[in-house]
Design a protein around this motif. Structure first.
Motif, PDB file in Angstrom:
ATOM      1  N   THR A   1      15.789  10.777  15.097  1.00  0.00           N
ATOM      2  CA  THR A   1      14.494  11.395  15.420  1.00  0.00           C
ATOM      3  C   THR A   1      13.654  11.581  14.162  1.00  0.00           C
ATOM      4  OG1 THR A   1      15.602  12.562  17.188  1.00  0.00           O
ATOM      5  CG2 THR A   1      13.434  13.369  16.591  1.00  0.00           C
ATOM      6  N   LYS A   2      14.305  12.114  13.105  1.00  0.00           N
ATOM      7  CA  LYS A   2      13.567  12.352  11.850  1.00  0.00           C
ATOM      8  C   LYS A   2      13.103  11.040  11.221  1.00  0.00           C
ATOM      9  CE  LYS A   2      16.205  16.365  10.240  1.00  0.00           C
ATOM     10  NZ  LYS A   2      17.212  16.780   9.257  1.00  0.00           N
ATOM     11  N   MET A   3      13.984  10.047  11.247  1.00  0.00           N
ATOM     12  CA  MET A   3      13.635   8.778  10.606  1.00  0.00           C
ATOM     13  C   MET A   3      12.536   8.048  11.380  1.00  0.00           C
ATOM     14  SD  MET A   3      14.017   6.921   8.055  1.00  0.00           S
ATOM     15  CE  MET A   3      15.455   6.606   7.078  1.00  0.00           C
ATOM     16  N   ILE A   4      12.641   8.022  12.688  1.00  0.00           N
ATOM     17  CA  ILE A   4      11.622   7.335  13.489  1.00  0.00           C
ATOM     18  C   ILE A   4      10.278   8.055  13.335  1.00  0.00           C
ATOM     19  CG2 ILE A   4      10.910   6.776  15.866  1.00  0.00           C
ATOM     20  CD1 ILE A   4      13.967   6.339  16.426  1.00  0.00           C
ATOM     21  N   HIS A   5      10.319   9.361  13.306  1.00  0.00           N
ATOM     22  CA  HIS A   5       9.092  10.140  13.120  1.00  0.00           C
ATOM     23  C   HIS A   5       8.409   9.738  11.802  1.00  0.00           C
ATOM     24  CE1 HIS A   5       6.384  13.576  13.314  1.00  0.00           C
ATOM     25  NE2 HIS A   5       6.674  13.806  12.037  1.00  0.00           N
ATOM     26  N   LEU A   6       9.207   9.654  10.738  1.00  0.00           N
ATOM     27  CA  LEU A   6       8.636   9.293   9.439  1.00  0.00           C
ATOM     28  C   LEU A   6       8.079   7.865   9.459  1.00  0.00           C
ATOM     29  CD1 LEU A   6       8.058   9.763   6.449  1.00  0.00           C
ATOM     30  CD2 LEU A   6      10.425   9.163   5.952  1.00  0.00           C
TER      31      LEU A   6
ATOM     32  N   LYS B   1       0.840  -1.214   0.000  1.00  0.00           N
ATOM     33  CA  LYS B   1       0.000   0.000   0.000  1.00  0.00           C
ATOM     34  C   LYS B   1       0.868   1.255   0.000  1.00  0.00           C
ATOM     35  CE  LYS B   1      -3.920  -2.248   0.655  1.00  0.00           C
ATOM     36  NZ  LYS B   1      -4.507  -2.734  -0.584  1.00  0.00           N
ATOM     37  N   ILE B   2       2.041   1.152   0.626  1.00  0.00           N
ATOM     38  CA  ILE B   2       2.952   2.298   0.657  1.00  0.00           C
ATOM     39  C   ILE B   2       4.342   1.824   0.232  1.00  0.00           C
ATOM     40  CG2 ILE B   2       4.115   4.001   2.137  1.00  0.00           C
ATOM     41  CD1 ILE B   2       1.656   4.199   3.842  1.00  0.00           C
ATOM     42  N   ILE B   3       4.954   2.635  -0.643  1.00  0.00           N
ATOM     43  CA  ILE B   3       6.349   2.370  -1.009  1.00  0.00           C
ATOM     44  C   ILE B   3       7.186   3.510  -0.456  1.00  0.00           C
ATOM     45  CG2 ILE B   3       7.976   1.967  -2.886  1.00  0.00           C
ATOM     46  CD1 ILE B   3       5.627   1.190  -4.666  1.00  0.00           C
ATOM     47  N   LEU B   4       8.148   3.163   0.361  1.00  0.00           N
ATOM     48  CA  LEU B   4       9.020   4.180   0.952  1.00  0.00           C
ATOM     49  C   LEU B   4      10.400   4.037   0.302  1.00  0.00           C
ATOM     50  CD1 LEU B   4       9.296   4.994   4.749  1.00  0.00           C
ATOM     51  CD2 LEU B   4      11.160   5.299   3.172  1.00  0.00           C
ATOM     52  N   ALA B   5      10.777   5.061  -0.448  1.00  0.00           N
ATOM     53  CA  ALA B   5      12.055   5.000  -1.160  1.00  0.00           C
ATOM     54  C   ALA B   5      13.138   5.689  -0.346  1.00  0.00           C
ATOM     55  CB  ALA B   5      11.916   5.662  -2.521  1.00  0.00           C
ATOM     56  N   LEU B   6      14.218   4.954  -0.124  1.00  0.00           N
ATOM     57  CA  LEU B   6      15.363   5.503   0.618  1.00  0.00           C
ATOM     58  C   LEU B   6      16.352   6.070  -0.389  1.00  0.00           C
ATOM     59  CD1 LEU B   6      15.788   2.462   3.031  1.00  0.00           C
ATOM     60  CD2 LEU B   6      14.942   4.720   3.681  1.00  0.00           C
ATOM     61  N   GLY B   7      16.233   7.345  -0.677  1.00  0.00           N
ATOM     62  CA  GLY B   7      17.130   7.982  -1.657  1.00  0.00           C
ATOM     63  C   GLY B   7      16.461   8.164  -3.000  1.00  0.00           C
ATOM     64  N   LYS B   8      17.031   9.065  -3.783  1.00  0.00           N
ATOM     65  CA  LYS B   8      16.408   9.486  -5.043  1.00  0.00           C
ATOM     66  C   LYS B   8      16.434   8.398  -6.116  1.00  0.00           C
ATOM     67  CE  LYS B   8      14.889  13.102  -7.579  1.00  0.00           C
ATOM     68  NZ  LYS B   8      14.495  12.508  -8.828  1.00  0.00           N
TER      69      LYS B   8
ATOM     70  N   LYS C   1       4.858   7.655  11.270  1.00  0.00           N
ATOM     71  CA  LYS C   1       3.781   8.261  10.474  1.00  0.00           C
ATOM     72  C   LYS C   1       3.294   7.265   9.410  1.00  0.00           C
ATOM     73  CE  LYS C   1       2.877  12.356   7.684  1.00  0.00           C
ATOM     74  NZ  LYS C   1       3.453  13.443   6.924  1.00  0.00           N
ATOM     75  N   VAL C   2       4.263   6.597   8.750  1.00  0.00           N
ATOM     76  CA  VAL C   2       3.914   5.597   7.735  1.00  0.00           C
ATOM     77  C   VAL C   2       3.111   4.466   8.383  1.00  0.00           C
ATOM     78  CG1 VAL C   2       4.936   3.790   6.282  1.00  0.00           C
ATOM     79  CG2 VAL C   2       5.815   6.128   6.165  1.00  0.00           C
ATOM     80  N   LYS C   3       3.534   4.049   9.550  1.00  0.00           N
ATOM     81  CA  LYS C   3       2.849   2.945  10.239  1.00  0.00           C
ATOM     82  C   LYS C   3       1.390   3.316  10.551  1.00  0.00           C
ATOM     83  CE  LYS C   3       4.269  -0.679  13.331  1.00  0.00           C
ATOM     84  NZ  LYS C   3       3.044  -1.295  13.698  1.00  0.00           N
ATOM     85  N   LYS C   4       1.213   4.538  10.965  1.00  0.00           N
ATOM     86  CA  LYS C   4      -0.126   5.017  11.278  1.00  0.00           C
ATOM     87  C   LYS C   4      -1.006   5.022  10.016  1.00  0.00           C
ATOM     88  CE  LYS C   4      -1.811   8.553  14.415  1.00  0.00           C
ATOM     89  NZ  LYS C   4      -1.543   9.873  14.973  1.00  0.00           N
ATOM     90  N   GLU C   5      -0.429   5.508   8.915  1.00  0.00           N
ATOM     91  CA  GLU C   5      -1.166   5.524   7.642  1.00  0.00           C
ATOM     92  C   GLU C   5      -1.568   4.121   7.230  1.00  0.00           C
ATOM     93  OE1 GLU C   5      -2.144   8.070   5.658  1.00  0.00           O
ATOM     94  OE2 GLU C   5      -1.344   9.551   7.051  1.00  0.00           O
TER      95      GLU C   5
ATOM     96  N   GLY D   1      11.690  14.252  -1.219  1.00  0.00           N
ATOM     97  CA  GLY D   1      12.264  14.920  -0.061  1.00  0.00           C
ATOM     98  C   GLY D   1      12.029  14.023   1.131  1.00  0.00           C
ATOM     99  N   HIS D   2      12.709  14.283   2.235  1.00  0.00           N
ATOM    100  CA  HIS D   2      12.491  13.432   3.400  1.00  0.00           C
ATOM    101  C   HIS D   2      11.091  13.689   3.963  1.00  0.00           C
ATOM    102  CE1 HIS D   2      13.542  10.756   6.601  1.00  0.00           C
ATOM    103  NE2 HIS D   2      12.967  11.591   7.435  1.00  0.00           N
ATOM    104  N   GLY D   3      10.254  12.660   3.905  1.00  0.00           N
ATOM    105  CA  GLY D   3       8.889  12.790   4.409  1.00  0.00           C
ATOM    106  C   GLY D   3       7.887  13.191   3.343  1.00  0.00           C
ATOM    107  N   SER D   4       8.311  13.277   2.067  1.00  0.00           N
ATOM    108  CA  SER D   4       7.339  13.625   1.013  1.00  0.00           C
ATOM    109  C   SER D   4       6.365  12.455   0.812  1.00  0.00           C
ATOM    110  CB  SER D   4       8.058  13.953  -0.294  1.00  0.00           C
ATOM    111  OG  SER D   4       8.795  12.846  -0.764  1.00  0.00           O
ATOM    112  N   PHE D   5       5.082  12.766   0.814  1.00  0.00           N
ATOM    113  CA  PHE D   5       4.019  11.777   0.572  1.00  0.00           C
ATOM    114  C   PHE D   5       3.336  12.132  -0.744  1.00  0.00           C
ATOM    115  CE2 PHE D   5       2.538   8.848   3.988  1.00  0.00           C
ATOM    116  CZ  PHE D   5       3.547   9.062   4.906  1.00  0.00           C
ATOM    117  N   ASN D   6       3.298  11.216  -1.685  1.00  0.00           N
ATOM    118  CA  ASN D   6       2.592  11.462  -2.950  1.00  0.00           C
ATOM    119  C   ASN D   6       1.694  10.273  -3.249  1.00  0.00           C
ATOM    120  OD1 ASN D   6       3.614  13.952  -4.589  1.00  0.00           O
ATOM    121  ND2 ASN D   6       5.419  13.095  -3.592  1.00  0.00           N
ATOM    122  N   GLN D   7       0.464  10.569  -3.626  1.00  0.00           N
ATOM    123  CA  GLN D   7      -0.424   9.460  -3.996  1.00  0.00           C
ATOM    124  C   GLN D   7      -0.135   9.037  -5.436  1.00  0.00           C
ATOM    125  OE1 GLN D   7      -4.653   9.890  -3.207  1.00  0.00           O
ATOM    126  NE2 GLN D   7      -4.682   7.698  -2.782  1.00  0.00           N
TER     127      GLN D   7
END
Ligand code: SF4
Length: 226
Positions: free
Chosen positions: A210-215, A147-154, A218-222, A178-184
Motif C-alpha cells: 500500500t505504501k509503495m504503490i501510494h508513493l 525529471k525524478i530520481i527515486l532512490a530505493l534505500g539510503k 504520487k511520483v507518476k502524477k508529478e 525517508g519513505h516518500g521524502s521529496f526534495n528538489q
C-alpha cells in the motif's frame, strides 16, 4: 558515451577484487533451488526505457536475483514485491520480473543500482562505491530526460546526492531521506526517497504494498507536470 557502450564496459569490469571474487563464488556455488541454472556472475547494468523521466536507483544486484539472472531487480523477492507495485502504478507491462526472457517492458522508467556487483552482506565498502560511481555517473549523464530520481534505500540516495555534489555546492544534511521524502535538486529535478523493497523491510512492515504503490502513483502524477 552511449548507454550500450557504457553497459559493455560495465559487464567486463573487474576493478573491485573482493566483489569479483564474491559474485563468481556465488555463481559457482549457487543456491540449491537454482543448482541447474547457469548464473550470470558478472556486473549488472541498468535496464528499461532510455527516454524515461523516472530513474529508480537501488543498492546493488542481489546474490541470487540479478547476479543469477543478469538483469537488475529480477528473480528475487525484492523484485517480486517491486514489480507488483510498479505494475499497479502503471510503470511496466506485467507484475513479474523473473528472467531476461519474461517479456518485461518498463514504461517511462529506467532502473539501475549505485553499485553494479553484489557485495557480501549487502555492505559495499566506501572504496567500492567510489570506484563504481564512475559508471553510475556516466549512466545518469546518458539519461537525458530524467525529471525524478527515486532512490530505493539510503545508499542509493547518497549516491544520487554525490552525483549532484560534482556540480553544485550541496550537503547531505539538506536532503532528508525517508519513505516518500521529496526534495528538489539544484537543477529543478526531484530526489525522492523510498525504503528498499528488501524482504527484511517487507517482513518487518517497514514497507508494504500500500505504501509503495501510494508513493509510485504520487511520483507518476508529478511526472505528468514535469
Ligand atoms: S562494483 Fe562496479 S567498479 Fe567494482 S567490479 Fe563491479 S562493476 Fe566494476
Amino acid at each position: 558515451m552511449t548507454l550500450s557502450k557504457l553497459n559493455k564496459l560495465i559487464i567486463d569490469c573487474r576493478q573491485c577484487e573482493r566483489l569479483v571474487n564474491f559474485r563468481e563464488k556465488i555463481a559457482t556455488e549457487k543456491r540449491k533451488q537454482y543448482i541447474d541454472e547457469e548464473y550470470w556472475g558478472k556486473p549488472i547494468t541498468g535496464y528499461g526505457d532510455e527516454k524515461a523521466k523516472l530513474l529508480m536507483v537501488g543498492l546493488a544486484p542481489a546474490a541470487h536475483g540479478g547476479n543469477r539472472t543478469g538483469r537488475v531487480f529480477t528473480g528475487d523477492k525484492s523484485a517480486d514485491f517491486l514489480f507488483k507495485c510498479l505494475f499497479e502504478a502503471g510503470f511496466c507491462n506485467q507484475p513479474i520480473s523473473v528472467d531476461k526472457k519474461d517479456g518485461l517492458l518498463l514504461d517511462n522508467l529506467y532502473l539501475t543500482t549505485a553499485l553494479k556487483c553484489v557485495p557480501p552482506g549487502d555492505k559495499p565498502t566506501s572504496l567500492e562505491l567510489k570506484t563504481c560511481f564512475n559508471y553510475f555517473n556516466k549512466e545518469i549523464n546518458s539519461l537525458k530526460n530524467i525529471k525524478i530520481i527515486l532512490a530505493l534505500g539510503k545508499i542509493g540516495y547518497d549516491a544520487c546526492i554525490n552525483y549532484y555534489k560534482q556540480f553544485f555546492n550541496i550537503k547531505n544534511k539538506d536532503y532528508n531521506f525517508g519513505h516518500g521524502s521529496f526534495n528538489q535538486l539544484p537543477d529543478g529535478k526531484f530526489l525522492v526517497g523510498s525504503y528498499h523493497p528488501s524482504p527484511r523491510n517487507v517482513n518487518t512492515g517497514r514497507i508494504n504494498k500500500t505504501k509503495m504503490i501510494h508513493l509510485l502513483k504520487k511520483v507518476k502524477k508529478e511526472l505528468d507536470f514535469l
